[in-house]
Design an enzyme around this catalytic site. Structure first.
Site, PDB file in Angstrom:
ATOM      1  N   ASP A  34      -5.171   8.676   2.262  1.00 46.93           N
ATOM      2  CA  ASP A  34      -4.960   7.304   2.715  1.00 46.93           C
ATOM      3  C   ASP A  34      -3.503   6.896   2.484  1.00 46.93           C
ATOM      4  OD1 ASP A  34      -5.269   4.672   3.456  1.00 46.93           O
ATOM      5  OD2 ASP A  34      -7.033   4.319   2.224  1.00 46.93           O
ATOM      6  N   ASP A  35      -2.750   6.723   3.545  1.00 48.56           N
ATOM      7  CA  ASP A  35      -1.334   6.320   3.475  1.00 48.56           C
ATOM      8  C   ASP A  35      -0.425   7.415   2.925  1.00 48.56           C
ATOM      9  OD1 ASP A  35      -2.244   3.894   4.391  1.00 48.56           O
ATOM     10  OD2 ASP A  35      -1.516   2.707   2.721  1.00 48.56           O
ATOM     11  N   CYS A  72      -5.250   2.545   9.214  1.00 52.39           N
ATOM     12  CA  CYS A  72      -6.432   3.095   8.563  1.00 52.39           C
ATOM     13  C   CYS A  72      -7.720   2.975   9.388  1.00 52.39           C
ATOM     14  CB  CYS A  72      -6.624   2.460   7.193  1.00 52.39           C
ATOM     15  SG  CYS A  72      -6.410   0.674   7.176  1.00 52.39           S
ATOM     16  N   ARG A  76      -9.768   6.161  11.225  1.00 51.66           N
ATOM     17  CA  ARG A  76     -11.093   6.585  10.775  1.00 51.66           C
ATOM     18  C   ARG A  76     -12.089   6.534  11.930  1.00 51.66           C
ATOM     19  NH1 ARG A  76     -10.460   6.546   5.108  1.00 51.66           N
ATOM     20  NH2 ARG A  76      -8.297   5.920   4.801  1.00 51.66           N
ATOM     21  N   LYS A 130     -13.795   6.260   1.408  1.00 50.73           N
ATOM     22  CA  LYS A 130     -13.501   5.018   2.124  1.00 50.73           C
ATOM     23  C   LYS A 130     -14.086   5.044   3.534  1.00 50.73           C
ATOM     24  CE  LYS A 130      -9.477   2.312   3.660  1.00 50.73           C
ATOM     25  NZ  LYS A 130      -8.003   2.173   3.550  1.00 50.73           N
ATOM     26  N   HIS A 132     -14.685   1.883   5.988  1.00 47.47           N
ATOM     27  CA  HIS A 132     -13.746   1.022   6.715  1.00 47.47           C
ATOM     28  C   HIS A 132     -13.951   1.039   8.236  1.00 47.47           C
ATOM     29  CE1 HIS A 132      -9.510  -0.867   5.886  1.00 47.47           C
ATOM     30  NE2 HIS A 132     -10.487  -1.760   5.948  1.00 47.47           N
ATOM     31  N   HIS A 214      -3.151   5.042  -1.262  1.00 43.35           N
ATOM     32  CA  HIS A 214      -3.096   3.648  -0.795  1.00 43.35           C
ATOM     33  C   HIS A 214      -2.891   2.702  -1.983  1.00 43.35           C
ATOM     34  CE1 HIS A 214      -4.565  -0.155   0.932  1.00 43.35           C
ATOM     35  NE2 HIS A 214      -4.527   0.392   2.137  1.00 43.35           N
ATOM     36  N   ASP A 330      -4.563   9.321   7.254  1.00 44.83           N
ATOM     37  CA  ASP A 330      -4.930   8.360   8.295  1.00 44.83           C
ATOM     38  C   ASP A 330      -3.737   7.722   8.985  1.00 44.83           C
ATOM     39  OD1 ASP A 330      -4.166   6.824   6.123  1.00 44.83           O
ATOM     40  OD2 ASP A 330      -5.885   5.474   6.192  1.00 44.83           O
ATOM     41  N   ASN A 331      -2.573   7.752   8.358  1.00 42.27           N
ATOM     42  CA  ASN A 331      -1.350   7.215   8.958  1.00 42.27           C
ATOM     43  C   ASN A 331      -0.182   7.642   8.079  1.00 42.27           C
ATOM     44  OD1 ASN A 331      -3.043   4.361   7.955  1.00 42.27           O
ATOM     45  ND2 ASN A 331      -1.261   5.012   6.770  1.00 42.27           N
ATOM     46  N   LYS A 386       3.646   3.506   8.654  1.00 47.58           N
ATOM     47  CA  LYS A 386       2.349   2.936   9.018  1.00 47.58           C
ATOM     48  C   LYS A 386       2.545   1.632   9.792  1.00 47.58           C
ATOM     49  CE  LYS A 386      -1.626   0.882   6.508  1.00 47.58           C
ATOM     50  NZ  LYS A 386      -2.180   0.683   5.146  1.00 47.58           N
TER      51      LYS A 386
END
Length: 543
Positions: A34-35, A72, A76, A130, A132, A214, A330-331, A386
Site C-alpha cells: 500500500d503506497d 488505492c 484494488r 485491506k 477498501h 501507507h 496499489d499506486n 500517487k
C-alpha cells in the site's frame, strides 16, 4: 501475535459447494503493498532491506513496466474485478457517492471478483488485509474468511482497528507480543493456509493486502532503529543513489535521466510548490524528515519479514514450486500533502519534531506521513506520485514467481507493459476457471505475456488507459499521452524518455489527437466521462 480461530466444519461445508478442482492447478497468492514506491525494494534499486522479495525476484521475473491506477480503491477494484475501476463504480474513493455510474464509491454488484470466478475451478479463497471496495463483508464476494480493515489503515498498533468476517469469529492473542497490524494480517494468512490444507487436493487463492507502508507511519522501535541514521543526507542524494543502482540492476536503461524535483499541490490548490533542495532545509527540519523516512523504511522492512513467514510456510508444505505469486503495489508513493508531510490527521497540518519528540515518532498514538520530497525519492526516477497519472503515480514494482509455470530464466526482467487488470485473466488462465461475467475483460493473461515476451518489448502495441481526479493518460506502444487535471495533453516517447521530461505534443499533433480520441472513447465506454464536477473532498482546510 494475533491468532485467528475458524470453525473448520463451516468452512469445509462452504468448500463442498464449489466445483471439483484440478489437482494440478497452481495455488495463487497475490500480495499487494500500500503506497509503496517504484524503487523502494532492493531488487528495484532501493536501499531498504527486502531480502525475501529480492529472492522472489531472483527466482522469478521482475516487471519493469507494471501499472496501477494511481490510487488505492480504484487499484484494488481493478485487481479483483479485472476491470478498469470506473467500469465497476470505483473511479474515485469509497468515501463518497458522486452520483455518477463510474463514481458510486462501492464496487458494482454486477462485478465478479477473483474468488467468485475461481470457485468454478474448485478453489478455496481467503483474504487478509485491506479491502477498501466499499462493501462491508468480503465473504459475500467469495472469500471464505477475511481479517483486516474494510477501509484504510489508521492504527497499526490497535487490534480493534481490524475485524473478522464472518461476524462472530474470535481471536486469540499472545499477551507477550506487541500487536502490529502487518504481523497480524500475516498470522491470519498463515491460518488460512492451514485451513486450505485440510482439503489437500483443492487449490487455494490467498489475497494478502498489506496496509504498509501507507500512513500513519507506524513501526516497532527496533525496526526504526535500523534506519535511524540512513536518511540524514536527504532525498536528493538518495534519488541519485537509487538511479545508479537501478541502472546496474537493469531496471531502467543506462541512458535514463533523473527527473527534476516534482511539484506538489493539494486538493483545491490551497498550497502548491516544488520540492526543495535538501540542503536548503534547516537542520531541525532535516532531522524531522529523516525520522519520517526511517519509519517508512522500517514498515517496508517489517512487511518483507512477514512475507518471509508466508514463503517459509509454502516451502515447508512443499507448495512453493506450484504457487503463482504476484507482488505489487496499489499506486506510487504518497506525497500528501507537501514536502514536510502531515501530522495528527491527513490535512495541511505539520508539526516540526525536535529533540525528544523525534524518538516518539512512529509509536502508538502518533500519526505522520513522509511528504512529497521523500515520495519523489521513493518513486525514483519518475515524476510525481500517487493521485497522478505520470509514471510516479501509476508505475509499480511487479514480481512474479512460479517455478512450475514460468519459462524465462530466473531473475529476468520483462519490459512489456502490463497492468492490474491482467491479474484476474491470469487467475482464469492458470486455474482453468470459467469467467462468465457480464463485463468483458480488458486485461490479458500475465503469464502468457511473460512467457512469450521478447527480452525488451516496451514498444508492444498494447493500449492502456488511466484516469484519476481528472488526471489522465493513454499508453500505446512507445508513446504515452498524459495530462494533469487542468492542463493540456503532454506526449512522451518512452524509448528515450520514460521520465517524461521532453514533451513532444507540439511536434506530433496528429498523434496527440489520435490518442486523445482513443481516451475519449474509452472514457465514454467505461463510465469515466463526464468527469465529476466536485469530488466532495472537504477535509483539507487552509491554515
Amino acid at each position: 501475535m494475533l491468532r485467528s480461530l475458524f470453525p473448520l466444519l463451516v468452512l469445509c461445508c462452504v468448500v463442498g459447494r464449489v466445483t471439483a478442482a484440478n489437482p494440478d492447478a497452481p495455488n495463487i497468492l497475490y500480495i499487494l503493498a500500500d503506497d509503496l514506491g517504484y524503487s523502494d525494494l532492493g531488487c528495484y534499486g532501493g536501499e531498504i532491506n527486502t531480502p525475501v522479495l529480492d529472492a522472489l525476484a531472483a527466482g522469478g521475473v521482475r516487471l519493469s513496466q507494471f501499472y496501477n491506477t494511481g490510487r488505492c480503491c480504484p487499484s484494488r477494484a481493478s485487481l479483483l474485478t479485472g476491470q478498469y475501476p470506473h467500469r465497476v463504480g470505483l473511479g474515485h474513493m469509497t468515501t463518497n457517492d458522486l452520483g455518477r455510474p463510474g463514481y458510486r464509491g462501492v464496487v458494482s454488484a454486477n462485478a465478479q471478483i477473483i474468488p467468485q470466478v475461481l470457485a468454478s475451478a474448485g478453489y478455496r479463497s481467503f483474504m487478509s488485509g485491506k479491502w477498501h471496495l466499499g462493501t462491508d463483508d468480503p465473504t459475500r464476494h467469495g472469500f471464505e474468511a477475511f481479517y483486516g480493515t474494510l477501509v484504510s489503515a489508521k492504527r497499526f498498533f490497535d487490534p480493534d482497528h481490524l475485524i473478522h468476517r464472518p461476524v462472530g469469529k474470535s481471536t486469540k492473542r499472545d499477551a507477550s507480543d506487541e500487536f502490529y497490524a502487518t504481523d497480524a494480517v500475516t498470522d491470519h494468512a498463515l491460518q488460512c493456509l492451514s485451513l486450505a490444507r485440510t482439503t489437500p487436493q483443492t487449490p487455494w487463492f490467498v489475497y494478502l493486502a498489506y496496509n504498509a507502508p501507507h500512513f500513519p507511519l507506524h513501526a516497532p522501535r527496533d525496526e526504526i532503529a535500523k534506519y535511524a541514521d540512513r536518511y540524514q543526507d536527504g532525498w536528493d542524494e538518495l534519488r541519485a543513489e537509487r538511479l545508479t543502482r537501478m541502472k546496474e540492476l537493469g531496471i531502467v536503461p543506462d541512458e535514463t535521466q533523473l527527473s527534476a524535483r516534482s511539484h506538489w499541490r493539494n486538493y483545491g490548490e490551497i498550497k502548491i510548490g516544488v520540492n526543495p533542495a535538501w540542503e536548503s532545509l534547516s537542520r531541525d527540519r532535516q532531522q524531522d524528515l529523516a525520522r519520517r523516512m526511517a519509519i517508512y523504511a522500517a514498515m517496508i522492512d517489517r512487511m518483507d519479514q512477514q512475507i518471509g513467514r508466508v514463503i517459509d510456510d509454502l516451502k515447508d508444505a512443499g507448495e512453493l514450486e506450484n504457487t503463482l505469486i504476484v507482488f505489487t503495489s496499489d499506486n506510487g508513493a504518497c506525497f500528501e500533502w507537501d514536502p514536510f508531510g502531515f501530522d495528527i490527521v491527513s490535512s495541511n497540518q505539520n508539526i516540526l519534531h525536535t529533540g525528544a519528540m523525534l524518538d516518539e515518532m512512529g509509536g502508538p498514538g502518533t500519526f505522520h506521513s513522509i511528504g512529497s520530497g521523500w515520495a519523489n525519492a521513493a518513486n525514483t526516477p519518475w515524476r510525481l506520485y500517487k493521485h497522478f497519472n505520470h509514471e510516479g503515480g501509476i508505475a509499480s514494482p511487479g514480481i512474479v514467481h512460479w517455478p512450475a509455470g514460468l519459462t524465462p530464466a530466473a531473475g529476468s526482467i520483462v519490459d512489456r507493459p502490463m497492468h492490474l487488470i491482467d491479474l484476474l485473466p491470469t487467475a482464469v488462465a492458470v486455474s482453468g476457471a470459467t469467467y462468465d461475467g457480464s463485463m468483458p475483460l480488458p486485461g490479458i493473461d500475465l503469464i502468457d505475456q511473460i512467457n512469450h515476451s521478447p527480452a525488451h518489448a516496451s514498444n508492444t502495441e498494447r493500449t492502456l488507459f488511466f484516469e484519476h481526479q481528472g488526471n489522465r493518460a493513454v499508453r500505446r506502444g512507445k508513446w504515452k499521452l498524459v495530462a494533469l487535471d487542468d492542463q493540456p495533453w503532454e506526449l512522451y516517447d518512452f524509448t528515450v524518455d520514460r521520465t517524461e521530461m521532453n514533451d513532444l505534443a507540439g511536434e506530433h499533433p496528429k498523434l496527440v489527437k489520435e490518442l486523445g480520441a482513443a481516451w475519449d472513447l474509452w472514457g465514454a465506454e467505461n463510465q469515466v466521462t463526464p468527469l465529476p464536477d466536485d469530488l466532495r473532498v472537504n477535509y483539507l482546510k487552509a491554515d
